[in-house]
Design an enzyme around this catalytic site. Structure first.
Site, PDB file in Angstrom:
ATOM      1  CD1 TRP A 183      -0.133  -1.444   3.176  1.00  0.00           C
ATOM      2  CD2 TRP A 183       0.541   0.681   3.328  1.00  0.00           C
ATOM      3  NE1 TRP A 183       0.608  -1.325   4.329  1.00  0.00           N
ATOM      4  CE2 TRP A 183       1.029  -0.028   4.444  1.00  0.00           C
ATOM      5  CE3 TRP A 183       0.836   2.037   3.209  1.00  0.00           C
ATOM      6  CZ2 TRP A 183       1.809   0.573   5.437  1.00  0.00           C
ATOM      7  CZ3 TRP A 183       1.611   2.653   4.198  1.00  0.00           C
ATOM      8  CH2 TRP A 183       2.084   1.916   5.298  1.00  0.00           C
ATOM      9  CG  ASN A 184       4.994   1.189   1.012  1.00  0.00           C
ATOM     10  OD1 ASN A 184       4.607   0.220   0.344  1.00  0.00           O
ATOM     11  ND2 ASN A 184       6.273   1.405   1.244  1.00  0.00           N
ATOM     12  CE  LYS A 207      -3.263  -8.998  -1.891  1.00  0.00           C
ATOM     13  NZ  LYS A 207      -4.001  -7.750  -1.490  1.00  0.00           N
ATOM     14  N   PRO A 208      -2.982  -5.793  -5.803  1.00  0.00           N
ATOM     15  CG  PRO A 208      -4.202  -3.984  -6.671  1.00  0.00           C
ATOM     16  CD  PRO A 208      -3.949  -5.469  -6.853  1.00  0.00           C
ATOM     17  CG  ASP A 209      -3.321  -2.738   0.826  1.00  0.00           C
ATOM     18  OD1 ASP A 209      -4.323  -2.019   1.035  1.00  0.00           O
ATOM     19  OD2 ASP A 209      -2.792  -3.427   1.705  1.00  0.00           O
ATOM     20  N   GLY A 258       6.717  -6.352   0.740  1.00  0.00           N
ATOM     21  CA  GLY A 258       5.929  -6.248   1.963  1.00  0.00           C
ATOM     22  C   GLY A 258       6.769  -6.601   3.170  1.00  0.00           C
ATOM     23  CB  SER A 259       5.782  -7.532   6.594  1.00  0.00           C
ATOM     24  OG  SER A 259       5.038  -8.731   6.432  1.00  0.00           O
ATOM     25  CD  GLU A 280      12.068  -3.115  -1.763  1.00  0.00           C
ATOM     26  OE1 GLU A 280      11.549  -2.276  -0.998  1.00  0.00           O
ATOM     27  OE2 GLU A 280      12.339  -2.889  -2.956  1.00  0.00           O
ATOM     28  CG  LEU A 281      11.112  -9.495   2.334  1.00  0.00           C
ATOM     29  CD1 LEU A 281      11.571 -10.781   2.989  1.00  0.00           C
ATOM     30  CD2 LEU A 281       9.648  -9.568   1.914  1.00  0.00           C
ATOM     31  CB  CYS A 314      10.983  -0.660   2.030  1.00  0.00           C
ATOM     32  SG  CYS A 314       9.358  -1.426   1.924  1.00  0.00           S
ATOM     33  CD  GLU A 412      10.122  -2.109   8.321  1.00  0.00           C
ATOM     34  OE1 GLU A 412      10.412  -1.525   7.267  1.00  0.00           O
ATOM     35  OE2 GLU A 412       9.654  -3.261   8.347  1.00  0.00           O
TER      36      GLU A 412
END
Length: 543
Positions: A183-184, A207-209, A258-259, A280-281, A314, A412
């Site tokens: 989402w960011n 699948k976007p947020d 994401g996370s 990418e986390l 991130c 984080e």
């Protein structure tokens, strides 16, 4: 504020008694003006979904739009449509596929006002930070639009026996890429990651947020206008735990941002099916201000590095290491600039920072700040929510005196909060910066280019910026970007950013003589002949 005067983001003084954190002027456009029923119907017409859901704007918490919600069966249908379209798309010459990206580049710059409004309304970020997404996507579209033919062209290699073995490396599309976007950064981390996949001949099921899906759907619509076949780009919407595993279950390759916790689950799902994955986390990124740094430039850079998109980035900075000899002078300037930042929700340029994305982010930020203050840390700027501006606004915050026992030290935050630490030597700074399971981004500030590069090379992060927070490395799209350690697998940008969406195939054509005894040689003579040949090839420096 306690100071009689404050400085604005340029360092200029503001009159005593004014509140530099007051809301920016309200723009002339409202959410209802931008997100009309006609726009929502147009953007969602291609979404496969039999249920209903909605998204909301962080500026007020109010609903933006009613949206279709996908079921697992809907995801399967989306993949079926994508596979049919991909078989045709892969046969389109790569230069024609790349030309779509170049047309998209022009369209997004021409019509950026539309998407800037959507990004702001869906994420709550300031307009300048929304424009960073437009910049990043345009640069990626230009790069892969120009370079994809070279990245993907057949490549000749030295064969097993020079002149007798001709070898060609081919690159084939993987098929349908399953992409789960956060989402960011709803433009850059959705379509920005999909562009090289399309150029390589893949279809994408994204699948976007749900809370930021209108931005991704707008970008899809623009790509179709630029010439991308509609079936090649499918979008599904829904709750992550329901729709996400289905996206992974049907994909030929998975791209996830994401996370770290969810990234591990995605990786396990991909591993079970023996398909590739890029992740990418999370990050707990460090900025190192060495004793020879330009303090004014470093303070201005720290504001950008820590508080862009309200810290919901991130690669933003959450740990700030400053040499003890300049720490007081640096913090005085950094805190003054931070206190002077303007918060606002206007659909116009002017605000220095916007809102957090929602209640979950606000609670996480409040928890970290409250825990640190309760255990002895001091907020030298910010530290409080601003419900007078909007439900999820929080002041940009600098925490001094943070100890290892405080959650903000190691976890984080993903918000506008940075912790300050002092160090005595480069070795100490590097060791402390590396003392985290994360390894995504870092920043080094010094007036010595050589020293900056030397320190950067010792940091265990995928990107390091010298005299910048994050933008210089991320914007250099010919170079790989990604994380080490718990910050992920794989890279975006450059050759790695497109080749990950391909399968390599080696075609070896043997000519004249076989790779076996021939010309009357028995096995022993053939072995002796090959041994002499191998020695000769080493002498002649064959690779």
């Amino acid at each position: 504020m306690t100071d009689s005067q404050a400085t604005d983001s340029t360092g200029a003084k503001t009159p005593a008694g004014t509140n530099p954190l007051a809301p920016a002027p309200i723009g002339v456009r409202t959410a209802a003006d931008v997100v009309t029923p006609q726009l929502v119907a147009h953007l969602t017409k291609g979404v496969v979904g039999s249920g209903r859901t909605a998204n909301h704007t962080p500026f007020t918490g109010e609903k933006l739009a009613d949206l279709p919600e996908s079921t697992p069966q809907d995801v399967e249908k989306a993949y079926e449509a994508a596979r049919a379209a991909q078989r045709v798309w892969e046969r389109v010459p790569v230069r024609e596929r790349a030309a779509v990206l170049l047309r998209f580049h022009d369209l997004i710059l021409e019509r950026q006002g539309e998407v800037l409004d959507l990004i702001q309304l869906e994420t709550g970020k300031a307009r300048l930070h929304a424009h960073e997404e437009v910049q990043a996507v345009a640069v990626a579209a230009r790069h892969y639009g120009r370079k994809a033919p070279a990245y993907l062209r057949p490549k000749g290699h030295t064969g097993a026996v020079p002149t007798l073995t001709k070898v060609t490396e081919l690159r084939h599309a993987r098929g349908v890429v399953g992409q789960i976007a956060p989402w960011n950064y709803p433009l850059e981390l959705s379509v920005g990651d999909a562009l090289p996949a399309f150029a390589a001949g893949n279809a994408v099921v994204m699948k976007p947020d749900t809370e930021t899906c209108l931005t991704a759907l707008w970008a899809r619509d623009l790509l179709v206008e630029a010439g991308l076949p509609e079936g090649v780009f499918q979008v599904v919407l829904g709750e992550g735990p329901v729709v996400g595993p289905e996206v992974v279950r049907h994909a030929d390759y998975v791209s996830f941002t994401g996370s770290t916790r969810t990234g591990r689950e995605v990786a396990q799902g991909a591993a079970a099916r023996l398909i590739g994955v890029s992740l990418e986390l999370g990050g707990k990124n460090a900025m190192l201000v060495l004793e020879d740094a330009d303090i004014e430039k470093a303070a201005a850079g720290a504001v950008r590095a820590c508080f862009s998109s309200a810290g919901q980035l991130c690669i933003s900075i959450e740990r700030l290491y400053v040499h003890e000899s300049i720490a007081d002078a640096f913090l005085e300037r950094f805190a003054a600039r931070t206190r002077a930042m303007r918060l606002g929700s206007s659909l116009a340029y002017g605000a220095d920072m916007g809102s957090l994305a929602g209640e979950r982010q606000l609670k996480a930020v409040e928890q970290h700040v409250e825990d640190a203050l309760a255990k002895g840390a001091k907020a030298i700027a910010g530290g409080v929510a601003r419900p007078d501006i909007g439900p999820y606004f929080f002041e940009p915050t600098i925490l001094d005196g943070v100890e290892d026992s405080m959650s903000v030290c190691t976890e984080e935050t993903f918000g506008p909060v940075v912790s300050v630490y002092r160090f005595k030597s480069d070795d100490e700074a590097v060791e402390r910066a590396n003392s985290t399971p994360y390894g995504l981004n870092a920043s080094v500030w010094t007036t010595s280019a050589r020293r900056g590069r030397d320190v950067a090379a010792r940091l265990r992060t995928g990107t390091v910026n010298v005299n910048e927070g994050y933008a210089s490395a991320y914007g250099s799209v010919q170079s790989p970007m990604g994380g080490m350690k718990d910050s992920g697998l794989g890279r975006r940008h450059g050759s790695e950013g497109i080749l990950k969406y391909t399968e390599a195939q080696t075609v070896a054509h043997q000519r004249l003589l076989p790779m076996a005894p021939s010309l009357g040689m028995d096995d022993e003579k053939y072995a002796q002949f090959m041994s002499r040949s191998l020695k000769l090839m080493k002498t002649l420096r064959f690779k």
